[in-house]
Write an enzyme that holds these catalytic residues in place. Structure first.
Site, PDB file in Angstrom:
ATOM      1  N   GLU A  70       1.478   4.725  -2.019  1.00 56.62           N
ATOM      2  CA  GLU A  70       2.495   4.675  -0.959  1.00 56.62           C
ATOM      3  C   GLU A  70       2.064   5.332   0.354  1.00 56.62           C
ATOM      4  O   GLU A  70       2.412   4.853   1.435  1.00 56.62           O
ATOM      5  CB  GLU A  70       3.805   5.347  -1.436  1.00 56.62           C
ATOM      6  N   ALA A  75       7.081  -2.076  -5.119  1.00 60.07           N
ATOM      7  CA  ALA A  75       8.245  -2.630  -4.425  1.00 60.07           C
ATOM      8  C   ALA A  75       7.745  -3.699  -3.464  1.00 60.07           C
ATOM      9  O   ALA A  75       6.579  -3.677  -3.049  1.00 60.07           O
ATOM     10  CB  ALA A  75       8.963  -1.522  -3.667  1.00 60.07           C
ATOM     11  N   GLU A 111       5.726   3.618 -11.111  1.00 55.46           N
ATOM     12  CA  GLU A 111       6.947   4.421 -11.339  1.00 55.46           C
ATOM     13  C   GLU A 111       7.805   3.815 -12.454  1.00 55.46           C
ATOM     14  O   GLU A 111       8.369   4.539 -13.280  1.00 55.46           O
ATOM     15  CB  GLU A 111       7.772   4.511 -10.046  1.00 55.46           C
ATOM     16  N   GLY A 134       5.872   1.279  -7.034  1.00 58.36           N
ATOM     17  CA  GLY A 134       7.059   1.157  -7.886  1.00 58.36           C
ATOM     18  C   GLY A 134       6.731   0.613  -9.266  1.00 58.36           C
ATOM     19  O   GLY A 134       7.461   0.880 -10.227  1.00 58.36           O
TER      20      GLY A 134
HETATM   21  N1  COA Z   1       4.924  -6.532  -1.978  1.00 55.42           N
HETATM   22  C1  COA Z   1       4.995  -7.782  -1.510  1.00 55.42           C
HETATM   23  N2  COA Z   1       4.087  -8.712  -1.780  1.00 55.42           N
HETATM   24  C2  COA Z   1       3.048  -8.365  -2.569  1.00 55.42           C
HETATM   25  C3  COA Z   1       2.921  -7.072  -3.101  1.00 55.42           C
HETATM   26  C4  COA Z   1       3.927  -6.142  -2.777  1.00 55.42           C
HETATM   27  N3  COA Z   1       3.902  -4.886  -3.258  1.00 55.42           N
HETATM   28  N4  COA Z   1       1.795  -7.035  -3.840  1.00 55.42           N
HETATM   29  C5  COA Z   1       1.264  -8.256  -3.784  1.00 55.42           C
HETATM   30  N5  COA Z   1       2.006  -9.062  -3.017  1.00 55.42           N
HETATM   31  C6  COA Z   1       1.780 -10.480  -2.690  1.00 55.42           C
HETATM   32  C7  COA Z   1       0.684 -10.670  -1.657  1.00 55.42           C
HETATM   33  O1  COA Z   1       1.200 -10.484  -0.354  1.00 55.42           O
HETATM   34  C8  COA Z   1       0.282 -12.084  -1.938  1.00 55.42           C
HETATM   35  O2  COA Z   1       1.226 -12.947  -1.355  1.00 55.42           O
HETATM   36  P1  COA Z   1       0.760 -14.351  -0.676  1.00 55.42           P
HETATM   37  O3  COA Z   1       0.080 -15.103  -1.778  1.00 55.42           O
HETATM   38  O4  COA Z   1       2.030 -14.968  -0.211  1.00 55.42           O
HETATM   39  O5  COA Z   1      -0.177 -13.944   0.418  1.00 55.42           O
HETATM   40  C9  COA Z   1       0.420 -12.203  -3.454  1.00 55.42           C
HETATM   41  O6  COA Z   1       1.288 -11.148  -3.832  1.00 55.42           O
HETATM   42  C10 COA Z   1      -0.876 -11.993  -4.191  1.00 55.42           C
HETATM   43  O7  COA Z   1      -1.441 -10.764  -3.744  1.00 55.42           O
HETATM   44  P2  COA Z   1      -2.980 -10.589  -3.366  1.00 55.42           P
HETATM   45  O8  COA Z   1      -3.110  -9.346  -2.567  1.00 55.42           O
HETATM   46  O9  COA Z   1      -3.498 -11.844  -2.776  1.00 55.42           O
HETATM   47  O10 COA Z   1      -3.578 -10.415  -4.848  1.00 55.42           O
HETATM   48  P3  COA Z   1      -4.846  -9.607  -5.328  1.00 55.42           P
HETATM   49  O11 COA Z   1      -4.976  -9.882  -6.773  1.00 55.42           O
HETATM   50  O12 COA Z   1      -6.015  -9.870  -4.446  1.00 55.42           O
HETATM   51  O13 COA Z   1      -4.474  -8.050  -5.105  1.00 55.42           O
HETATM   52  C11 COA Z   1      -3.072  -6.106  -5.305  1.00 55.42           C
HETATM   53  C12 COA Z   1      -3.460  -7.459  -5.899  1.00 55.42           C
HETATM   54  C13 COA Z   1      -1.945  -5.601  -6.186  1.00 55.42           C
HETATM   55  C14 COA Z   1      -4.266  -5.122  -5.340  1.00 55.42           C
HETATM   56  C15 COA Z   1      -2.632  -6.259  -3.847  1.00 55.42           C
HETATM   57  O14 COA Z   1      -1.708  -7.316  -3.757  1.00 55.42           O
HETATM   58  C16 COA Z   1      -1.953  -5.032  -3.288  1.00 55.42           C
HETATM   59  O15 COA Z   1      -2.637  -4.099  -2.874  1.00 55.42           O
HETATM   60  N6  COA Z   1      -0.618  -4.997  -3.256  1.00 55.42           N
HETATM   61  C17 COA Z   1       0.157  -3.926  -2.691  1.00 55.42           C
HETATM   62  C18 COA Z   1       0.149  -2.732  -3.607  1.00 55.42           C
HETATM   63  C19 COA Z   1       0.939  -1.590  -3.025  1.00 55.42           C
HETATM   64  O16 COA Z   1       0.625  -1.017  -2.015  1.00 55.42           O
HETATM   65  N7  COA Z   1       2.032  -1.239  -3.703  1.00 55.42           N
HETATM   66  C20 COA Z   1       2.896  -0.160  -3.310  1.00 55.42           C
HETATM   67  C21 COA Z   1       4.102  -0.701  -2.628  1.00 55.42           C
HETATM   68  S1  COA Z   1       5.168   0.627  -2.131  1.00 55.42           S
END
Ligand code: COA
Length: 254
Positions: free
Chosen positions: A133, A67, A113, A110
């Site tokens: 989460e 999400a 999920e 999500g």
């Molecule tokens: N919500 C909002 N934005 C998100 C996101 C999320 N769940 N996951 C990634 N993004 C955004 C980042 O903020 C970033 O935005 P920006 O370019 O404006 O800074 C962009 O997507 C790219 O993400 P980045 O973290 O730079 O890519 P990465 O390849 O290094 O890492 C992940 C990828 C998925 C490991 C990392 O983005 C992450 O940990 N995301 C959150 C995962 C999470 O906790 N999900 C559960 C949500 S309840």
């Protein structure tokens, strides 16, 4: 119809493809994408020619990274009670035809999920799955605490959800979180192969098998067996059953 955050195509073979299309944010599911997904599901619900749906994420780096955290941070209890993601994901699980999640890259929160709402999951060998989460001070609440244990058992689900650990494709396959792991560049082709195998079967039979299987996770066995029986009774009256069985018997004679 065209959408801003997803693309939907239905082929002449009845195989539909729905792609989450917000790659710059790792296909994080925000409200705009949720709205588009509901509209795409409305479109799919209105078609009788769809046999299988393949759900994937654009960009190759993520199926969906969960999400949208920027929107989640601002949500309070009333929004949680609106079950925004859970309602959408339930619709995916309830689609009349089988669905396959084609997972390349991250399927987190999500995203994981949503993949679990699909009937089958094909993952690329570099895919990473998890329910992180708790690291954000919340729980998987779009069905994650219910669907994960059904797929991988309560022990594995507890470990994944309590630790928020992100696991690789091989581990996911071992515990039953994904059905098969293939080279990254073959994820879509492998999902399509699986879809074609399903699409070649009796369409009504596959749909009713799905209905009965979905019932197995939601009710007791007595009700489930009753649904199964009723589904079979419907199929016994179908032209497709008659044609397929006759074709088999005729083939044996020649
Ligand atoms: N919500 C909002 N934005 C998100 C996101 C999320 N769940 N996951 C990634 N993004 C955004 C980042 O903020 C970033 O935005 P920006 O370019 O404006 O800074 C962009 O997507 C790219 O993400 P980045 O973290 O730079 O890519 P990465 O390849 O290094 O890492 C992940 C990828 C998925 C490991 C990392 O983005 C992450 O940990 N995301 C959150 C995962 C999470 O906790 N999900 C559960 C949500 S309840």
């Amino acid at each position: 119809m065209s959408y801003e955050n997803v693309t939907l195509e239905v082929g002449e073979d009845g195989i539909a493809s729905l792609v989450l299309n917000r790659p710059e944010k790792r296909n994080a599911i925000d409200q705009a994408m949720i709205d588009d997904l509901h509209a795409a599901l409305d479109e799919l619900d209105g078609r009788s020619d769809v046999r299988v749906l393949i759900l994937s994420g654009a960009g190759g780096k993520a199926f969906a990274a969960g999400a949208d955290i920027a929107q989640l941070r601002d949500r309070r209890a009333p929004e949680a009670l609106k079950i925004i993601n859970a309602r959408l994901f339930q619709r995916v699980e309830d689609l009349a035809f089988p669905t396959i999640a084609a997972i390349t890259g991250y399927a987190l929160g999500g995203g994981c999920e949503l993949a679990m709402c699909c009937d089958l999951r094909v993952a690329g060998e570099s895919a990473k799955l998890g329910q992180p989460e708790v690291a954000l001070g919340i729980i998987p609440a779009a069905g994650g605490t219910q669907r994960l244990p059904r797929l991988v058992g309560l022990g594995n689900a507890r470990e994944l959800i309590f630790t928020g650990r992100i696991v690789d494709a091989a581990y996911s396959e071992r515990i039953g979180l994904v059905n098969r792991v293939v080279p990254n560049d073959q994820v879509l082709a492998s999902a399509r192969e699986l879809a074609e195998e399903i699409a070649a079967q009796g369409q009504l039979a596959v749909r009713l098998a799905k209905l009965a299987l979905n019932t197995s996770s939601r009710t007791g066995q007595d009700t489930g067996v009753l649904v199964e029986q009723l589904a079979q009774a419907v199929l016994f009256e179908s032209d497709d059953k008659n044609e397929r069985m006759t074709a088999f018997l005729d083939r044996k004679k020649t």
